[in-house]
Design a protein around this motif. Structure first.
Motif, PDB file in Angstrom:
ATOM      1  N   ILE A  96      -6.589  -2.774 -24.265  1.00  0.00           N
ATOM      2  CA  ILE A  96      -6.000  -4.102 -24.451  1.00  0.00           C
ATOM      3  C   ILE A  96      -4.571  -4.100 -23.890  1.00  0.00           C
ATOM      4  O   ILE A  96      -3.797  -3.181 -24.185  1.00  0.00           O
ATOM      5  N   PRO A  97      -4.205  -5.113 -23.101  1.00  0.00           N
ATOM      6  CA  PRO A  97      -2.843  -5.160 -22.532  1.00  0.00           C
ATOM      7  C   PRO A  97      -1.770  -5.286 -23.612  1.00  0.00           C
ATOM      8  O   PRO A  97      -2.041  -5.756 -24.717  1.00  0.00           O
ATOM      9  N   ASP A  98      -0.565  -4.867 -23.254  1.00  0.00           N
ATOM     10  CA  ASP A  98       0.558  -4.905 -24.195  1.00  0.00           C
ATOM     11  C   ASP A  98       1.166  -6.296 -24.291  1.00  0.00           C
ATOM     12  O   ASP A  98       2.318  -6.523 -23.889  1.00  0.00           O
ATOM     13  N   THR A  99       0.406  -7.250 -24.847  1.00  0.00           N
ATOM     14  CA  THR A  99       1.000  -8.561 -25.149  1.00  0.00           C
ATOM     15  C   THR A  99       0.561  -8.937 -26.560  1.00  0.00           C
ATOM     16  O   THR A  99      -0.483  -8.491 -27.037  1.00  0.00           O
ATOM     17  N   LEU A 100       1.371  -9.785 -27.186  1.00  0.00           N
ATOM     18  CA  LEU A 100       1.056 -10.192 -28.557  1.00  0.00           C
ATOM     19  C   LEU A 100      -0.263 -10.969 -28.591  1.00  0.00           C
ATOM     20  O   LEU A 100      -1.113 -10.728 -29.454  1.00  0.00           O
ATOM     21  N   ASP A 101      -0.452 -11.872 -27.622  1.00  0.00           N
ATOM     22  CA  ASP A 101      -1.676 -12.688 -27.609  1.00  0.00           C
ATOM     23  C   ASP A 101      -2.925 -11.837 -27.441  1.00  0.00           C
ATOM     24  O   ASP A 101      -3.908 -12.038 -28.154  1.00  0.00           O
ATOM     25  N   ALA A 102      -2.875 -10.928 -26.472  1.00  0.00           N
ATOM     26  CA  ALA A 102      -4.055 -10.075 -26.225  1.00  0.00           C
ATOM     27  C   ALA A 102      -4.341  -9.219 -27.459  1.00  0.00           C
ATOM     28  O   ALA A 102      -5.510  -9.028 -27.842  1.00  0.00           O
ATOM     29  N   THR A 103      -3.303  -8.725 -28.093  1.00  0.00           N
ATOM     30  CA  THR A 103      -3.485  -7.869 -29.274  1.00  0.00           C
ATOM     31  C   THR A 103      -4.080  -8.689 -30.417  1.00  0.00           C
ATOM     32  O   THR A 103      -5.012  -8.245 -31.090  1.00  0.00           O
ATOM     33  N   LYS A 104      -3.565  -9.915 -30.605  1.00  0.00           N
ATOM     34  CA  LYS A 104      -4.096 -10.773 -31.673  1.00  0.00           C
ATOM     35  C   LYS A 104      -5.552 -11.141 -31.419  1.00  0.00           C
ATOM     36  O   LYS A 104      -6.382 -11.133 -32.339  1.00  0.00           O
ATOM     37  N   SER A 105      -5.871 -11.448 -30.171  1.00  0.00           N
ATOM     38  CA  SER A 105      -7.256 -11.871 -29.938  1.00  0.00           C
ATOM     39  C   SER A 105      -8.210 -10.682 -30.069  1.00  0.00           C
ATOM     40  O   SER A 105      -9.325 -10.832 -30.572  1.00  0.00           O
ATOM     41  N   ALA A 106      -7.784  -9.488 -29.654  1.00  0.00           N
ATOM     42  CA  ALA A 106      -8.644  -8.301 -29.834  1.00  0.00           C
ATOM     43  C   ALA A 106      -8.831  -8.002 -31.325  1.00  0.00           C
ATOM     44  O   ALA A 106      -9.942  -7.690 -31.770  1.00  0.00           O
TER      45      ALA A 106
END
Ligand code: AMP
Ligand code: MG
Length: 401
Positions: free
Chosen positions: A220-230
């Motif tokens: 998962i990429p290091d962004t808040l959105d990507a982390t939240k969606s994962a």
């Protein structure tokens, strides 16, 4: 910061056994955890039987050199007749003892003679070479308890009481992902500034080894959105979420804010080495464990925290490994404030005629990025807080096999 013991106790206090159970055949039950005690309705062995190929005799009639008639032959799986006085029965290993016989003389101590057999038993004992009814398992005994993880010998034992199916806990589903923009997958082209993703395969191996189901959400990429969606996706499909990396408080570490946005984070830092940043919490009510990104830290914290946690949720009764106390094969000169779990392996030292001793040998590079140490090692040894170790002192060793 919590101490190691506080963190583990806290984590285990939060682990709730999954309630789903299923009945499965013993030939598919290896590694599963029993959800019920298993009580034997039988004696094993079911009758007194011979331990040897030889002759079933009455002890009070034995006289060395006397010739006995062989009145019957009893093979394994058959039932003989009561033993006539003054005679012996030919008997084979595992065959039930005939009524009246109390001992077996092995065939190596028997000589065939005209009209029968004579014995040269020099050290004859009453009941010798007889296996007794129920000596392995007595009727009514609990042979295995709820919470036990089934090994090959357990399956053999269950089969020995004629039971074909067992009630076990259904395997948990674990969703995993790894974080880090620097990660490449094995098979991808080498790129400057990037490293290959080892934690993904480390986690997958652990989950499979524990017999759990894996949903691998990848990198998962290091962004808040990507982390939240994962995390959201993981929470909807799995019983537990496990991730690596991104748990520090750098600008590129998004696990903490993402978990806090979707649930809550209960635990943050543990006074241990390697592995200081360790996260535990809930994402939309699904338990979450965030392991550190450094591969050795991920390995160590999985072994010491995630594994006992998952096994407790899975219904296993004993989850905290017992240490073995062995001699250190090294000096540890610099005391640290955190408890250290070092990668070690056992070596037997044999010197001249002295008794062999087992030593705990330290891997030369204990860096938290040096995954080679975990491959070289066969376990972890503990350097207690604020302590030095002198070669030859006893230290706690945990087997990693
Ligand atoms: P982080 O916890 O994300 O700050 O990562 C700590 C260190 O571990 C960094 O050097 C990362 O490059 C490395 N790391 C993080 N995740 C992985 C991974 N999946 N495989 C290999 N190294 C990793
Ligand atoms: Mg990172």
């Amino acid at each position: 910061m919590k101490t190691f013991d506080e963190a583990l106790a806290y984590l285990l206090s939060k682990a709730v056994v999954t309630s789903y159970t299923e009945e499965i055949e013993i030939n598919t039950a290896l590694g599963h955890i029993l959800a019920c005690d298993i009580v034997s309705e039988l004696n094993v062995p079911p009758h007194h039987n011979s331990m040897m190929d030889g002759y079933a005799v009455r002890a009070d009639e034995m006289v060395e050199g006397k010739v006995f008639t062989i009145s019957q032959s009893i093979t394994a799986g058959t039932i003989g007749k009561p033993l006539q006085r003054g005679t012996v029965a030919r008997i084979f290993t595992g065959a039930p003892m005939p009524m009246g016989a109390d001992s077996v003389i092995m065939q190596e101590e028997a000589t065939d003679v005209k009209g029968g057999v004579k014995f040269s038993a020099s050290s004859f004992r009453l009941k010798q070479n007889v296996r007794h009814i129920g000596e392995d398992i007595a009727k009514g005994n609990t042979i295995l308890s709820k919470g036990h993880a089934l090994r090959p010998q357990d399956l053999g034992l269950i089969a020995s009481i004629g039971v074909k199916k067992v009630t076990v806990y259904q395997p948990l589903t674990i969703a995993t992902f790894t974080t880090g923009d620097e990660l490449l997958e094995p098979g991808e082209q080498v790129e400057a500034g990037k490293i290959y993703n080892s934690n993904r395969y480390l986690l997958a191996g652990f989950i499979s080894q524990l017999g759990l189901k894996l949903i691998d959400l990848g990198r998962i990429p290091d962004t808040l959105d990507a982390t939240k969606s994962a995390l959201t996706q993981a929470a909807t499909v799995a019983d537990v979420i496990i991730t690596t990396g991104g748990v520090s408080v750098g600008d590129e570490d998004h696990i903490k804010p993402a978990v806090e946005a979707l649930g809550h984070l209960d635990l943050w830092k543990v006074k241990m080495k390697p592995g200081k940043p360790l996260a535990y919490g809930r994402v939309l009510d699904t338990p979450f464990i965030g392991l550190p990104g450094n591969p050795v830290s991920a390995f160590t914290t999985f072994c010491l925290f995630a594994r006992p946690y998952l096994l407790t949720m899975q219904g296993q009764a004993e989850v905290v490994p017992k240490p073995i106390w062995l001699k250190a094969g090294f000096d540890w000169k610099k005391p640290g404030v955190r408890r250290e779990f070092v990668r070690v392996r056992l070596e037997n030292q044999i010197q001249g005629n002295a008794s062999p001793t087992t030593e705990v040998v330290l891997y030369s590079n204990q860096g938290s990025g040096v995954l080679t140490s975990t491959v070289w090692a066969d376990g972890l040894a503990v350097i207690p807080e604020n302590s030095i170790i002198k070669k030859g002192e006893l230290i706690a060793y945990y087997s990693g096999r």
